[in-house]
Design an enzyme around this catalytic site. Structure first.
Site, PDB file in Angstrom:
ATOM      1  CB  SER A  96      -0.943   0.018   1.195  1.00 40.47           C
ATOM      2  OG  SER A  96      -2.010  -0.859   0.954  1.00 40.47           O
TER       3      SER A  96
ATOM      4  CE  LYS B 210      -4.363   0.940  -0.998  1.00 38.21           C
ATOM      5  NZ  LYS B 210      -3.743  -0.360  -1.090  1.00 38.21           N
TER       6      LYS B 210
ATOM      7  CE1 TYR C 184      -5.120  -1.155  -4.595  1.00 39.49           C
ATOM      8  CE2 TYR C 184      -5.581  -3.501  -4.632  1.00 39.49           C
ATOM      9  CZ  TYR C 184      -5.304  -2.344  -3.927  1.00 39.49           C
ATOM     10  OH  TYR C 184      -5.207  -2.401  -2.542  1.00 39.49           O
TER      11      TYR C 184
ATOM     12  CE1 TYR D 162      -5.010   2.019   4.550  1.00 35.12           C
ATOM     13  CE2 TYR D 162      -3.241   0.862   5.670  1.00 35.12           C
ATOM     14  CZ  TYR D 162      -3.803   1.371   4.521  1.00 35.12           C
ATOM     15  OH  TYR D 162      -3.157   1.236   3.334  1.00 35.12           O
TER      16      TYR D 162
ATOM     17  CB  VAL E 214       0.077  -5.859   4.239  1.00 36.86           C
ATOM     18  CG1 VAL E 214      -1.135  -5.190   4.845  1.00 36.86           C
ATOM     19  CG2 VAL E 214      -0.123  -6.124   2.762  1.00 36.86           C
TER      20      VAL E 214
HETATM   21  O1  DON Z   1      -4.995  -4.847  -1.663  1.00 37.47           O
HETATM   22  C1  DON Z   1      -4.776  -5.413  -0.606  1.00 37.47           C
HETATM   23  O2  DON Z   1      -5.643  -5.603   0.217  1.00 37.47           O
HETATM   24  C2  DON Z   1      -3.381  -5.853  -0.281  1.00 37.47           C
HETATM   25  N1  DON Z   1      -2.544  -5.875  -1.433  1.00 37.47           N
HETATM   26  C3  DON Z   1      -2.790  -5.062   0.860  1.00 37.47           C
HETATM   27  C4  DON Z   1      -2.631  -3.627   0.691  1.00 37.47           C
HETATM   28  C5  DON Z   1      -1.931  -2.974   1.872  1.00 37.47           C
HETATM   29  O3  DON Z   1      -0.714  -2.994   1.960  1.00 37.47           O
HETATM   30  C6  DON Z   1      -2.737  -2.361   2.939  1.00 37.47           C
HETATM   31  N2  DON Z   1      -1.923  -1.701   3.904  1.00 37.47           N
HETATM   32  N3  DON Z   1      -1.406  -1.752   4.879  1.00 37.47           N
END
Ligand code: DON
Length: 304
Positions: free
Chosen positions: A63, A66, A188, A240, A258
């Site tokens: 993330s 993003k 994405y 978050y 993550v």
């Molecule tokens: O899209 C998703 O849910 C995963 N690829 C996680 C994204 C993410 O890193 C959320 N953040 N902490």
């Protein structure tokens, strides 16, 4: 300031924290990353870099991408971008569906999954080759070609991406997604699968410490106002439902993923990236947060 001495000391101080979190296991490609990976990189505006541990090893930034997506879309769409995505903290987990229904398909902010999916849709509308152009953009920000897609992670994301598919479909039903659902998900999932090191991440985030200008080339990538606003949204939404605690304990704009990465910015001075794959219950790096808390305490630097 002896940044090298400080991060070496922090690396020793956080040793007792290993084993308290849990490596992301929602996809096999992340579950197999060794829990004891650990790196810190500090990149200052004047070009100096300080690092410890696995700071040169690429990992899945998840993330954190993003922020790059927002930084790429914002100059294209300007303030019109905020008609399709909000700027308020969600107080919910990153992949939450509930709020989206109440708020008629307009995600709270660009850093929850729903918001990033809308930004991805905007990138698809504008850029003829969104995946290639995203990589090119991050390579330009970091001043390095060592940024790539980990295709195994991208495949896993697709295989297990049911919640993200639900989010896009729901937003499509509210006309907040223009491209085909499959294409938005594909771009994405690749975005989540970008791999780069702490060192490159810290370099790439310097543009946000430098009010939108790349320190290494002097090229303006964002207006001063856009850079300020991205930092503001990182501070309020970058972690978050733990964003308040991160601001409270660390006091810097930052973003987590993550994969265990966290990047934070001290305006006019530096960017710092940490990688430690064990996550806390909010999906943020357990040790990464401790490292940054120590860093702002020991240096006496924060935005407050
Ligand atoms: O899209 C998703 O849910 C995963 N690829 C996680 C994204 C993410 O890193 C959320 N953040 N902490």
């Amino acid at each position: 300031m002896d940044y090298q001495g400080i991060i070496e000391e922090i690396a020793v101080l956080v040793e007792p924290e290993f084993g308290k979190g849990k490596v992301a296991d929602y996809i096999p490609a992340l579950a197999k990353v060794p829990a004891d990976k650990f790196g810190i990189a500090v990149q200052t505006m004047d070009g100096a870099c300080f690092q410890v541990g696995d700071a040169e090893e690429p990992f899945s930034i998840q993330s954190i991408a993003k922020v790059f997506a927002l930084a790429q879309a914002y100059p294209v769409y300007g303030e019109a971008l905020w008609k399709r995505v909000g700027m308020e903290p969600s107080g919910n987990p990153f992949n939450s569906l509930v709020q989206l229904e109440y708020e008629k398909g307009i995600p709270r902010n660009p850093f929850i999954n729903a918001g990033a999916l809308v930004i991805t849709d905007m990138l698809i509308e504008h850029f003829p080759k969104p995946k290639t152009q995203m990589l090119d953009f991050i390579r330009e920000l970091s001043g390095s070609d060592d940024v790539y897609y980990d295709y195994e992670v991208a495949r896993s994301e697709r295989e297990f991406g049911f919640t993200n598919a639900a989010l896009v479909n729901f937003m499509k039903s509210h006309y907040n997604i223009k491209a085909p659902v499959e294409q938005v998900l594909d771009v994405y999932f690749h975005q989540c699968a970008i791999a780069m090191s702490c060192r490159k991440l810290a370099s790439a985030f310097l543009v946000l410490a430098n009010h939108g200008v790349l320190p290494h080339s002097g090229k303006r990538m964002l207006t001063q106002s856009q850079a300020k606003r991205i930092n503001a949204v990182m501070l309020t939404c970058g972690f978050y439902d733990e964003a308040g605690e991160f601001a409270f304990c660390v006091g810097l704009p930052g973003k987590s993923g993550v994969g265990g990465g966290i990047v934070a910015v001290i305006p006019n001075e530096l960017a710092i990236a940490v990688w430690s794959p064990e996550l806390n219950e909010h999906g943020n790096s357990q040790i990464g947060i401790k490292v940054l808390e120590r860093f702002t305490t020991m240096t006496g630097k924060s935005i407050f």
